[in-house]
Design a protein around this motif. Structure first.
Motif, PDB file in Angstrom:
ATOM      1  N   ASP A   1      39.386  37.344  45.782  1.00 43.83           N
ATOM      2  CA  ASP A   1      39.290  35.599  45.591  1.00 43.83           C
ATOM      3  C   ASP A   1      40.508  35.528  45.461  1.00 43.83           C
ATOM      4  OD1 ASP A   1      38.919  33.610  44.168  1.00 43.83           O
ATOM      5  OD2 ASP A   1      39.596  34.054  42.585  1.00 43.83           O
ATOM      6  N   LYS A   2      41.149  34.553  46.577  1.00 45.14           N
ATOM      7  CA  LYS A   2      42.088  34.313  46.847  1.00 45.14           C
ATOM      8  C   LYS A   2      43.433  35.224  47.591  1.00 45.14           C
ATOM      9  CE  LYS A   2      41.782  30.587  43.539  1.00 45.14           C
ATOM     10  NZ  LYS A   2      41.916  29.445  42.467  1.00 45.14           N
TER      11      LYS A   2
ATOM     12  N   THR B   1      43.351  38.403  46.606  1.00 44.01           N
ATOM     13  CA  THR B   1      43.909  39.820  45.498  1.00 44.01           C
ATOM     14  C   THR B   1      42.155  40.045  45.128  1.00 44.01           C
ATOM     15  OG1 THR B   1      42.923  38.211  43.233  1.00 44.01           O
ATOM     16  CG2 THR B   1      45.396  38.838  43.829  1.00 44.01           C
TER      17      THR B   1
END
Length: 190
Positions: A183-184, A186
């Motif tokens: 996510d994003k 990471t």
């Protein structure tokens, strides 16, 4: 395995198409000291199992499987070839596999000379995404009559379902790091 999770966070990169790049230590440039720690962990996990051979697939599974062999009395490592070569002959086991990273289909091959009903094996690979490579190796092992004592991968991308597939087939799957999501930029681990 926290050690592997930390290494992925530090050195791993996220590329388009759910590709996780860990080639600085696992599957292009090899950090042998780090691979030794992964292999020691796998050997410890399966220490109660009688294992006579390690089965993997070319090319990225070979490094981890080879180092693992040193932790299990230097048992033989057999790797599935992604192309039938002239020197392998015709006395072979074959299965079909679709690679997640190349999007190509392969007919993987192992000589019957090196995989048979007398073998008690552990199947090793670097990554588990959709489960195609492991499923193909399991099919080969079953064709040969080999007894599968365990399956292990360094990194499982659980959000792609391959781990669920292998576990639903009834196999003892040990994943050293399970990525739940990306996510994003990471990693989130299970």
């Amino acid at each position: 395995m926290k050690l592997l999770e930390d290494k992925i966070k530090k050195d791993g990169k996220i590329l388009a198409g759910d590709i996780i790049k860990v080639d600085s230590f696992l599957n292009h440039q090899l950090d042998i000291n780090f691979l030794n720690k992964l292999a020691e962990d796998i050997a410890s996990h399966f220490k109660e199992k009688k294992i006579t051979k390690i089965l993997t697939i070319e090319a990225s599974g070979i490094a981890l499987a080879t180092v693992l062999s040193a932790h299990i009395a230097y048992i033989p490592v057999v790797f599935c070839k992604k192309q039938k070569t002239l020197n392998i002959g015709d006395n072979i086991w074959q299965s079909h596999v679709k690679s997640f990273t190349t999007k190509k289909e392969y007919k993987i091959t192992v000589s019957k000379e090196f995989l048979n009903e007398n073998d008690e094996i552990i199947i090793i690979d670097d990554f588990l995404s959709e489960g195609n490579a492991l499923k193909g190796m399991i099919e080969l092992a079953n064709m040969a009559g080999a007894k599968i004592k365990g399956v292990s991968v360094a990194i499982e991308k659980s959000y792609l379902g391959g781990g669920d597939l292998i576990r639903s087939m009834g196999y003892n799957l040990y994943s050293q790091a399970i990525i739940k999501s990306i996510d994003k930029g990471t990693f989130e681990f299970k």
